[in-house]
Enzyme design. Sequence first.
Site, PDB file in Angstrom:
ATOM      1  N   ASP A  49       0.830  -1.205   0.000  1.00 28.31           N
ATOM      2  CA  ASP A  49       0.000   0.000   0.000  1.00 28.31           C
ATOM      3  C   ASP A  49       0.865   1.256   0.000  1.00 28.31           C
ATOM      4  O   ASP A  49       0.626   2.200  -0.761  1.00 28.31           O
ATOM      5  CB  ASP A  49      -0.921  -0.013   1.225  1.00 28.31           C
ATOM      6  CG  ASP A  49      -1.780   1.233   1.311  1.00 28.31           C
ATOM      7  OD1 ASP A  49      -2.624   1.447   0.427  1.00 28.31           O
ATOM      8  OD2 ASP A  49      -1.606   2.008   2.275  1.00 28.31           O
ATOM      9  N   GLU A 121      -1.927  -5.384  -3.746  1.00 25.36           N
ATOM     10  CA  GLU A 121      -1.002  -4.617  -2.900  1.00 25.36           C
ATOM     11  C   GLU A 121       0.079  -5.528  -2.326  1.00 25.36           C
ATOM     12  O   GLU A 121       1.270  -5.167  -2.313  1.00 25.36           O
ATOM     13  CB  GLU A 121      -1.767  -3.942  -1.758  1.00 25.36           C
ATOM     14  CG  GLU A 121      -2.657  -2.793  -2.197  1.00 25.36           C
ATOM     15  CD  GLU A 121      -3.443  -2.184  -1.046  1.00 25.36           C
ATOM     16  OE1 GLU A 121      -3.750  -0.997  -1.109  1.00 25.36           O
ATOM     17  OE2 GLU A 121      -3.759  -2.928  -0.087  1.00 25.36           O
TER      18      GLU A 121
END
Length: 230
Positions: A49, A121
Amino acid sequence: MSKSSKPSMSELEHKLQYHFKDQKLLAQALTHRSCKSKIHNERLEFLGDAVLDLIVGEYLFKKFPKLSEGDLSKLRACIVNEQGFNKLALALELGKYIFISPSEESNNGRSKPSILSNTFEALIGAVYLESGLQEATRITHALLESNYNKIDFGLVRDFKTSLQELTQARFMQIPRYELISETGPDHQKSFTIAIFIDGREYARCSGSSKKNAQQKCAQVAYEILQKECV
Protein backbone atom coordinates in the site's frame (compact mmCIF):
# COMPACT_ATOMS: atom_id res chain seq x y z
CA MET A 1 -9.96 -24.76 -5.54
CA SER A 2 -7.15 -26.67 -3.89
CA LYS A 3 -3.51 -25.77 -4.16
CA SER A 4 -2.90 -28.82 -6.35
CA SER A 5 -5.45 -27.62 -8.93
CA LYS A 6 -4.32 -24.03 -8.99
CA PRO A 7 -2.85 -22.59 -12.21
CA SER A 8 0.93 -22.54 -12.38
CA MET A 9 2.52 -19.60 -10.62
CA SER A 10 4.80 -19.25 -13.65
CA GLU A 11 1.73 -18.13 -15.56
CA LEU A 12 1.27 -15.20 -13.19
CA GLU A 13 4.99 -14.46 -13.28
CA HIS A 14 4.81 -14.34 -17.07
CA LYS A 15 2.05 -11.73 -16.87
CA LEU A 16 4.18 -9.70 -14.48
CA GLN A 17 7.32 -10.26 -16.56
CA TYR A 18 8.98 -11.01 -13.24
CA HIS A 19 10.28 -14.25 -11.69
CA PHE A 20 10.31 -14.62 -7.92
CA LYS A 21 13.57 -16.00 -6.66
CA ASP A 22 11.78 -16.79 -3.41
CA GLN A 23 8.65 -18.75 -4.36
CA LYS A 24 7.57 -18.83 -0.71
CA LEU A 25 7.34 -15.04 -0.80
CA LEU A 26 5.06 -15.23 -3.83
CA ALA A 27 2.89 -17.82 -2.09
CA GLN A 28 2.65 -15.59 0.97
CA ALA A 29 1.55 -12.63 -1.17
CA LEU A 30 -1.27 -14.76 -2.59
CA THR A 31 -2.45 -16.25 0.72
CA HIS A 32 -5.57 -14.69 2.21
CA ARG A 33 -5.94 -14.64 5.98
CA SER A 34 -9.05 -16.84 5.71
CA CYS A 35 -6.70 -19.80 5.18
CA LYS A 36 -5.83 -19.53 8.87
CA SER A 37 -2.20 -20.00 7.96
CA LYS A 38 0.53 -18.57 10.16
CA ILE A 39 1.86 -16.90 7.03
CA HIS A 40 -0.59 -14.77 5.04
CA ASN A 41 -0.41 -11.58 3.03
CA GLU A 42 -1.59 -8.86 5.43
CA ARG A 43 1.90 -7.55 6.27
CA LEU A 44 2.87 -7.53 2.58
CA GLU A 45 -0.39 -5.73 1.86
CA PHE A 46 0.62 -3.02 4.36
CA LEU A 47 3.98 -2.63 2.64
CA GLY A 48 2.53 -2.69 -0.86
CA ASP A 49 0.00 0.00 0.00
CA ALA A 50 2.79 2.42 0.93
CA VAL A 51 4.92 1.48 -2.10
CA LEU A 52 2.02 1.88 -4.53
CA ASP A 53 1.14 5.28 -3.11
CA LEU A 54 4.63 6.45 -4.08
CA ILE A 55 4.73 4.66 -7.44
CA VAL A 56 1.34 5.92 -8.60
CA GLY A 57 2.23 9.41 -7.41
CA GLU A 58 5.43 9.37 -9.48
CA TYR A 59 3.56 7.98 -12.50
CA LEU A 60 0.99 10.79 -12.42
CA PHE A 61 3.64 13.43 -11.69
CA LYS A 62 5.42 12.53 -14.93
CA LYS A 63 2.28 11.88 -17.00
CA PHE A 64 0.58 15.19 -16.12
CA PRO A 65 3.37 17.79 -15.86
CA LYS A 66 0.91 20.71 -15.86
CA LEU A 67 -1.42 19.54 -13.10
CA SER A 68 -1.28 21.23 -9.70
CA GLU A 69 -0.43 19.39 -6.49
CA GLY A 70 -4.09 19.39 -5.49
CA ASP A 71 -5.27 17.94 -8.79
CA LEU A 72 -2.54 15.28 -8.74
CA SER A 73 -3.64 14.27 -5.24
CA LYS A 74 -7.25 13.94 -6.38
CA LEU A 75 -6.24 11.88 -9.39
CA ARG A 76 -4.03 9.61 -7.30
CA ALA A 77 -6.95 9.07 -4.93
CA CYS A 78 -8.99 7.79 -7.87
CA ILE A 79 -6.43 5.04 -8.52
CA VAL A 80 -4.98 4.27 -5.09
CA ASN A 81 -8.12 2.68 -3.68
CA GLU A 82 -9.97 -0.62 -3.66
CA GLN A 83 -11.69 0.00 -6.98
CA GLY A 84 -8.51 1.12 -8.72
CA PHE A 85 -6.37 -1.79 -7.53
CA ASN A 86 -9.19 -4.24 -8.18
CA LYS A 87 -9.03 -3.18 -11.83
CA LEU A 88 -5.31 -4.00 -11.96
CA ALA A 89 -5.87 -7.29 -10.12
CA LEU A 90 -8.53 -8.28 -12.65
CA ALA A 91 -6.11 -7.49 -15.48
CA LEU A 92 -3.74 -10.06 -13.95
CA GLU A 93 -6.59 -12.49 -13.22
CA LEU A 94 -5.34 -12.65 -9.64
CA GLY A 95 -8.49 -14.45 -8.52
CA LYS A 96 -7.18 -17.60 -10.22
CA TYR A 97 -4.04 -17.70 -8.12
CA ILE A 98 -5.01 -16.69 -4.59
CA PHE A 99 -5.21 -19.14 -1.70
CA ILE A 100 -8.46 -18.77 0.24
CA SER A 101 -10.46 -20.92 2.63
CA PRO A 102 -13.27 -23.20 1.38
CA SER A 103 -15.85 -20.97 3.08
CA GLU A 104 -14.47 -17.85 1.39
CA GLU A 105 -14.32 -19.80 -1.86
CA SER A 106 -18.03 -20.61 -1.61
CA ASN A 107 -18.70 -16.95 -0.84
CA ASN A 108 -17.22 -15.87 -4.19
CA GLY A 109 -14.04 -14.68 -2.52
CA ARG A 110 -12.05 -14.91 -5.74
CA SER A 111 -14.12 -12.10 -7.23
CA LYS A 112 -14.39 -9.84 -4.17
CA PRO A 113 -12.86 -6.42 -4.93
CA SER A 114 -11.53 -6.14 -1.36
CA ILE A 115 -9.65 -9.44 -1.54
CA LEU A 116 -8.35 -8.81 -5.06
CA SER A 117 -7.15 -5.27 -4.36
CA ASN A 118 -5.47 -6.33 -1.11
CA THR A 119 -3.76 -9.23 -2.89
CA PHE A 120 -2.50 -6.85 -5.58
CA GLU A 121 -1.00 -4.62 -2.90
CA ALA A 122 0.64 -7.64 -1.28
CA LEU A 123 2.04 -8.80 -4.62
CA ILE A 124 3.69 -5.44 -5.31
CA GLY A 125 4.90 -5.39 -1.71
CA ALA A 126 6.54 -8.77 -2.29
CA VAL A 127 8.25 -7.59 -5.47
CA TYR A 128 9.53 -4.51 -3.64
CA LEU A 129 10.80 -6.61 -0.75
CA GLU A 130 12.68 -8.99 -3.03
CA SER A 131 13.96 -6.67 -5.78
CA GLY A 132 13.44 -3.10 -4.67
CA LEU A 133 11.59 -0.07 -5.93
CA GLN A 134 12.82 -0.21 -9.52
CA GLU A 135 11.18 -3.57 -10.29
CA ALA A 136 7.99 -2.71 -8.39
CA THR A 137 7.80 0.53 -10.36
CA ARG A 138 8.39 -1.18 -13.72
CA ILE A 139 5.59 -3.69 -13.12
CA THR A 140 3.12 -1.12 -11.79
CA HIS A 141 3.82 1.44 -14.51
CA ALA A 142 3.27 -1.23 -17.18
CA LEU A 143 -0.08 -2.16 -15.63
CA LEU A 144 -1.11 1.48 -15.33
CA GLU A 145 -0.19 2.15 -18.95
CA SER A 146 -2.18 -0.82 -20.23
CA ASN A 147 -5.20 -0.30 -18.00
CA TYR A 148 -5.28 3.45 -17.51
CA ASN A 149 -3.76 4.43 -20.84
CA LYS A 150 -6.54 6.93 -21.47
CA ILE A 151 -6.62 8.62 -18.09
CA ASP A 152 -8.68 11.77 -18.36
CA PHE A 153 -8.64 13.96 -15.30
CA GLY A 154 -12.13 15.26 -15.94
CA LEU A 155 -13.56 11.75 -16.13
CA VAL A 156 -11.90 10.20 -13.09
CA ARG A 157 -11.67 13.21 -10.79
CA ASP A 158 -12.60 12.82 -7.15
CA PHE A 159 -16.03 14.46 -7.25
CA LYS A 160 -16.55 14.09 -3.50
CA THR A 161 -13.56 16.29 -2.80
CA SER A 162 -14.42 18.76 -5.57
CA LEU A 163 -18.02 19.00 -4.37
CA GLN A 164 -16.98 19.53 -0.77
CA GLU A 165 -14.71 22.40 -1.79
CA LEU A 166 -17.54 23.93 -3.81
CA THR A 167 -20.20 23.61 -1.10
CA GLN A 168 -17.89 24.97 1.58
CA ALA A 169 -17.29 28.05 -0.54
CA ARG A 170 -20.94 28.55 -1.50
CA PHE A 171 -22.94 27.27 1.49
CA MET A 172 -20.33 27.21 4.28
CA GLN A 173 -21.14 23.52 4.82
CA ILE A 174 -20.28 20.09 3.48
CA PRO A 175 -22.64 17.62 1.72
CA ARG A 176 -24.53 15.04 3.77
CA TYR A 177 -24.71 11.49 2.43
CA GLU A 178 -27.55 9.28 3.64
CA LEU A 179 -27.83 5.52 3.13
CA ILE A 180 -31.32 4.89 1.74
CA SER A 181 -31.18 1.15 1.17
CA GLU A 182 -28.88 -1.87 1.12
CA THR A 183 -29.99 -4.84 -0.95
CA GLY A 184 -28.65 -8.13 -2.30
CA PRO A 185 -26.51 -10.98 -0.91
CA ASP A 186 -23.24 -10.24 0.88
CA HIS A 187 -21.09 -10.92 -2.18
CA GLN A 188 -23.21 -8.76 -4.51
CA LYS A 189 -24.73 -5.93 -2.50
CA SER A 190 -26.20 -2.74 -3.94
CA PHE A 191 -26.21 0.47 -1.93
CA THR A 192 -28.49 3.44 -2.60
CA ILE A 193 -27.25 6.78 -1.30
CA ALA A 194 -28.93 10.19 -1.30
CA ILE A 195 -26.97 13.44 -1.10
CA PHE A 196 -28.26 16.56 0.65
CA ILE A 197 -26.79 20.05 0.48
CA ASP A 198 -28.29 22.96 2.40
CA GLY A 199 -31.40 20.90 3.11
CA ARG A 200 -31.99 19.97 -0.55
CA GLU A 201 -31.69 16.48 -2.01
CA TYR A 202 -29.56 16.74 -5.16
CA ALA A 203 -29.27 13.11 -6.20
CA ARG A 204 -30.03 9.51 -5.32
CA CYS A 205 -27.69 6.89 -6.80
CA SER A 206 -26.88 3.21 -6.41
CA GLY A 207 -23.53 1.42 -6.53
CA SER A 208 -21.72 -1.78 -5.62
CA SER A 209 -20.25 -0.03 -2.57
CA LYS A 210 -21.15 2.96 -0.43
CA LYS A 211 -18.12 4.85 -1.75
CA ASN A 212 -19.10 4.14 -5.34
CA ALA A 213 -22.67 5.33 -4.77
CA GLN A 214 -21.41 8.44 -2.96
CA GLN A 215 -19.09 9.30 -5.85
CA LYS A 216 -21.99 9.01 -8.30
CA CYS A 217 -24.14 11.28 -6.11
CA ALA A 218 -21.30 13.75 -5.75
CA GLN A 219 -20.78 13.92 -9.52
CA VAL A 220 -24.48 14.62 -10.18
CA ALA A 221 -24.63 17.28 -7.47
CA TYR A 222 -21.36 18.86 -8.60
CA GLU A 223 -22.56 19.15 -12.20
CA ILE A 224 -25.89 20.63 -11.06
CA LEU A 225 -24.17 23.27 -8.94
CA GLN A 226 -21.73 24.09 -11.73
CA LYS A 227 -24.63 24.71 -14.13
CA GLU A 228 -26.37 26.90 -11.56
CA CYS A 229 -23.25 29.07 -11.46
CA VAL A 230 -23.48 29.82 -15.19
